[in-house]
Write an enzyme that holds these catalytic residues in place. Structure first.
Site, PDB file in Angstrom:
ATOM      1  N   GLU A 174       0.826  -1.217   0.000  1.00  0.00           N
ATOM      2  CA  GLU A 174       0.000   0.000   0.000  1.00  0.00           C
ATOM      3  C   GLU A 174       0.855   1.258   0.000  1.00  0.00           C
ATOM      4  O   GLU A 174       0.587   2.223   0.725  1.00  0.00           O
ATOM      5  CB  GLU A 174      -0.983  -0.013   1.178  1.00  0.00           C
ATOM      6  CG  GLU A 174      -1.945  -1.193   1.118  1.00  0.00           C
ATOM      7  CD  GLU A 174      -2.871  -1.297   2.322  1.00  0.00           C
ATOM      8  OE1 GLU A 174      -2.900  -0.372   3.158  1.00  0.00           O
ATOM      9  OE2 GLU A 174      -3.584  -2.321   2.429  1.00  0.00           O
ATOM     10  N   GLU A 266      -4.603  -7.711  -1.181  1.00  0.00           N
ATOM     11  CA  GLU A 266      -5.519  -7.808  -0.046  1.00  0.00           C
ATOM     12  C   GLU A 266      -6.888  -7.388  -0.538  1.00  0.00           C
ATOM     13  O   GLU A 266      -7.008  -6.501  -1.397  1.00  0.00           O
ATOM     14  CB  GLU A 266      -5.163  -6.826   1.070  1.00  0.00           C
ATOM     15  CG  GLU A 266      -4.004  -7.113   1.936  1.00  0.00           C
ATOM     16  CD  GLU A 266      -3.790  -5.961   2.921  1.00  0.00           C
ATOM     17  OE1 GLU A 266      -2.613  -5.717   3.224  1.00  0.00           O
ATOM     18  OE2 GLU A 266      -4.761  -5.319   3.361  1.00  0.00           O
TER      19      GLU A 266
END
Length: 324
Positions: A174, A266
């Site tokens: 991320e 994810e």
């Protein structure tokens, strides 16, 4: 939509097992999707929930390395942090079992407590004074601390390399966001951190079992085709709104003109396996996040989970060929 992918590993010395996994990921893209589940604790309640409900297990299991961070500040950590660290300890025992006995695919996530300057959950930028923009400059104290932590994690990864176990390695996840210290100073700093790790792990530690997974949908800051085998992104869609995530796929593949294996690093809910079987959007795998994302019906109902794991398009552990 083309399904052909560039399956030449970015590491020229990548192991035969890495090559086999990458080839498999390429071959199944658009023809099926690998089911995946993250497990944060050694109890792995997520796997028990899935198996009890569906009679099956995911083909890919994610393991968390946060408790293996070398510089956790135990003296200035809240109860929630200490519990999270304690429940995660020895998770590598589970990873070894999954790899050696289950022969499933392994991916690691590292919520890295910063090399220094942290308190409480020190992987969050708000809980550390560690400056990622200084850590990419050779000779700074931040750089030296960064390399020290990297080397400590390399020692943990090396036994997997010695046993020829391929690892889907997703560092600095991320990176498009500012919530973690590695993304807090912008995508360019995050890009350099990743490149430093790639060079250190490939050319110094010779971890030739790693499959390098980049995890950000931003064109700005893309690390480069020469250090990424897979491109991925993390998504947390609206609860129960399962889809093929075509829009999100189209956004992600814009970061490089090179055809790459593409994955959902994810996700909060499982994608729609039925839609994927019709549209063939070539996500190679998804990994549902741990805890309530899996073990309650808040995000995915029991019926939705059961149907997904029993769909012909879903690749569960029992359908996974022996790849290493």
């Amino acid at each position: 939509m083309t399904i052909v992918k560039n399956v030449t590993p970015c590491n020229p010395n990548a192991s035969e097992e890495v090559k086999a996994v990458l080839q498999y990921l390429s071959d199944i893209s658009g023809k099926g999707i690998i089911t995946g589940q993250h497990t944060l604790t050694t109890a792995q309640k997520e796997l028990h929930y899935i198996e009890e409900l569906t009679g099956k297990l995911p083909a890919l299991c994610g393991f968390e390395l946060l408790s293996y961070s070398p510089n956790i500040n135990y003296e200035d950590a809240g109860e929630a942090c200490l519990i999270e660290v304690e429940e995660n300890k020895n998770t590598l025992d589970n990873a070894w079992d999954w790899a050696l006995n289950r022969k499933g695919l392994v991916t690691f996530t590292w919520h890295w407590f910063s090399p220094f300057g942290s308190r409480d959950k020190g992987f969050y930028a708000e809980n550390t004074t560690f400056d990622a923009s200084q850590a990419v400059i050779v000779g700074t104290k931040e750089y030296e601390a960064l390399i020290s932590d990297m080397d400590a994690m390399a020692d943990i990864l090396k036994p997997f390399c010695d046993k020829k176990i391929p690892i889907l390695w997703r560092p600095f996840h991320e990176s498009e966001g500012t919530w973690f210290w590695w993304g807090n100073k912008g995508p360019e700093a995050a890009k350099k951190l990743y490149q430093i790790m790639y060079d250190r792990y490939t050319n110094y530690h010779h971890l030739n079992n790693l499959i390098w997974v980049w995890n950000s949908p931003l064109v700005e800051g893309y690390v480069g085709d020469d250090v990424a085998d897979v491109i991925s992104r993390d998504l947390y869609p609206v609860k129960h709104q399962h889809s093929d995530l075509k829009k999100e796929y189209d956004e992600l593949v814009q970061i490089t003109p090179t055809e790459k294996v593409v994955a959902l690093g994810e996700i909060g809910i499982i994608p729609s396996i039925q839609q994927l079987s019709e549209t063939h959007i070539p996500w190679a795998w998804y990994m549902t996040w741990s805890g309530d994302f899996c073990t309650t019906e808040e995000w995915t109902t029991r019926e939705e989970l059961y149907n997904a794991y029993h769909h012909d398009y879903a690749i569960t552990l029992d359908k996974l060929p022996k790849l290493y």
